[in-house]
Design an enzyme around this catalytic site. Sequence first.
Site, PDB file in Angstrom:
ATOM      1  N   GLU A  37     -10.621  -2.408 -21.652  1.00 59.26           N
ATOM      2  CA  GLU A  37      -9.430  -2.983 -21.938  1.00 59.26           C
ATOM      3  C   GLU A  37      -8.510  -2.275 -22.584  1.00 59.26           C
ATOM      4  OE1 GLU A  37      -8.165  -4.777 -19.386  1.00 59.26           O
ATOM      5  OE2 GLU A  37      -9.905  -4.904 -18.262  1.00 59.26           O
ATOM      6  N   TYR A 120      -2.257 -10.806 -21.891  1.00 60.89           N
ATOM      7  CA  TYR A 120      -3.048 -10.022 -20.601  1.00 60.89           C
ATOM      8  C   TYR A 120      -4.469  -9.949 -20.979  1.00 60.89           C
ATOM      9  CZ  TYR A 120      -4.726  -6.520 -17.620  1.00 60.89           C
ATOM     10  OH  TYR A 120      -5.743  -6.148 -16.747  1.00 60.89           O
ATOM     11  N   ASP A 138      -1.287  -8.329 -14.924  1.00 59.24           N
ATOM     12  CA  ASP A 138      -0.801  -6.934 -15.032  1.00 59.24           C
ATOM     13  C   ASP A 138       0.212  -6.460 -14.011  1.00 59.24           C
ATOM     14  OD1 ASP A 138      -2.475  -6.452 -12.853  1.00 59.24           O
ATOM     15  OD2 ASP A 138      -3.218  -4.752 -13.871  1.00 59.24           O
ATOM     16  N   CYS A 180      -2.479  -3.056  -2.102  1.00 57.20           N
ATOM     17  CA  CYS A 180      -1.025  -3.727  -2.122  1.00 57.20           C
ATOM     18  C   CYS A 180      -0.486  -2.757  -3.185  1.00 57.20           C
ATOM     19  CB  CYS A 180      -1.099  -5.343  -2.564  1.00 57.20           C
ATOM     20  SG  CYS A 180       0.572  -5.647  -2.408  1.00 57.20           S
ATOM     21  N   CYS A 187      -0.247  -2.368   4.423  1.00 55.52           N
ATOM     22  CA  CYS A 187      -0.394  -3.740   5.064  1.00 55.52           C
ATOM     23  C   CYS A 187      -1.378  -3.684   6.388  1.00 55.52           C
ATOM     24  CB  CYS A 187       1.161  -4.068   5.471  1.00 55.52           C
ATOM     25  SG  CYS A 187       1.917  -4.337   3.898  1.00 55.52           S
ATOM     26  N   CYS A 190      -4.611  -4.472   5.531  1.00 59.60           N
ATOM     27  CA  CYS A 190      -4.686  -5.622   4.612  1.00 59.60           C
ATOM     28  C   CYS A 190      -5.594  -7.269   5.157  1.00 59.60           C
ATOM     29  CB  CYS A 190      -3.263  -5.910   3.926  1.00 59.60           C
ATOM     30  SG  CYS A 190      -3.425  -7.408   2.888  1.00 59.60           S
ATOM     31  N   CYS A 196       0.523 -13.315   4.197  1.00 55.39           N
ATOM     32  CA  CYS A 196       1.355 -12.591   3.059  1.00 55.39           C
ATOM     33  C   CYS A 196       2.837 -12.885   3.718  1.00 55.39           C
ATOM     34  CB  CYS A 196       1.114 -11.168   3.211  1.00 55.39           C
ATOM     35  SG  CYS A 196       2.092 -10.298   2.276  1.00 55.39           S
TER      36      CYS A 196
HETATM   37  S1  SF4 Z   1       0.307  -7.500   3.729  1.00 53.92           S
HETATM   38 FE1  SF4 Z   1       1.221  -8.223   1.815  1.00 53.92          FE
HETATM   39  S2  SF4 Z   1      -0.509  -8.558   0.311  1.00 53.92           S
HETATM   40 FE2  SF4 Z   1      -1.367  -7.269   2.154  1.00 53.92          FE
HETATM   41  S3  SF4 Z   1      -1.130  -4.905   1.381  1.00 53.92           S
HETATM   42 FE3  SF4 Z   1       1.086  -5.850   2.409  1.00 53.92          FE
HETATM   43  S4  SF4 Z   1       2.425  -6.709   1.139  1.00 53.92           S
HETATM   44 FE4  SF4 Z   1       0.299  -6.543   0.067  1.00 53.92          FE
END
Ligand code: SF4
Length: 318
Positions: A37, A120, A138, A180, A187, A190, A196
């Site tokens: 860290e 943090y 972060d 992300c 996305c 994702c 989202c």
């Molecule tokens: S869908 Fe949303 S959470 Fe997933 S990568 Fe894209 S912006 Fe990030």
Amino acid sequence: MNLPKKILTWYDNNKRTLPWRIRENSKKKLYYRILSEFMLQQTQVKTVIPYFNNFVKKIPNLKALSKSSEKQILKLWEGLGYYTRAKNLHKTSKILIKKYNGQIPESFVKLKDLPGIGDYTANVLLALIYNQPRIALDGNVKRVLSRLFNINTEDVLNLFKTRRNGDLAEALMEFGALICKPKDPRCHECKIKKMCAYYASESKVRLKRKIKIQLKSYDIFCYLKKNKKQIALTKNNDLGFLKKFNLPKIQETSKKNKNWKFLCNYKNSISNKKLNINLYYKFSTKIPSEYNWYSLNKNNEFIPSFTKKIFRQISHLY
Ligand code: SF4
């Protein structure tokens, strides 16, 4: 499946193998997490890995760290930059051994009292070591949360209830680093895109830009010994960075440099500053009392890369 579960499932299947990721709770895990860290503050994972591996080879545990000399620690840190981290890590290790029997305090306030530990780092260590329900914010995690909820807010922690708090804190960071991402979020692959807001929204909230890099101009004055390849250094500079390190005289650029010969101009980055350096020199055998002579070639002492760059420029004169 709820949000933390989805992120944890993604994490379980996709997390990187990193040398400080140790599952079982042990003294080794505590040491590896504290060390990593500190190293990861301001530095990327891929840069940290070889430094971390080398460091634990030479200094394998917290007790050994507390007993090491600052000189030895700085030597192992050489090239990683932000050397105050190394000094603070050393001080913190001594306190943890002396006052906390080699553990970290479970209290956020007490943990934050230790040198080099801010909000943090305190949050991440409490989540990782004691599984406390904390989310360490972060840059990666802030970005993920801001996109998910399409708002610039930190008030979302109660949406992340799970028993695996340590893993979740890490999973969110990992998700921000691998999926992300800052510029091109992935996305399409994702697992939480259906939840989202950023993905669904037409008017995506822009995240605040990072701290602006300051550009400052400094004059550096080097006393040199003509026949010996030596340079005079002092710890007496107070620039707010590289404090108490051996350096030539440095000051913000001014026009009163009559007695010095100009050598060159170059740029150097340090912390969040970009420095425009004007390098001056003079050959001399006499130096002010707060200076000492150093060889430009061989030094057992730790020399920050900022100073090494000066040495390289000066070497052209010999
Ligand atoms: S869908 Fe949303 S959470 Fe997933 S990568 Fe894209 S912006 Fe990030």
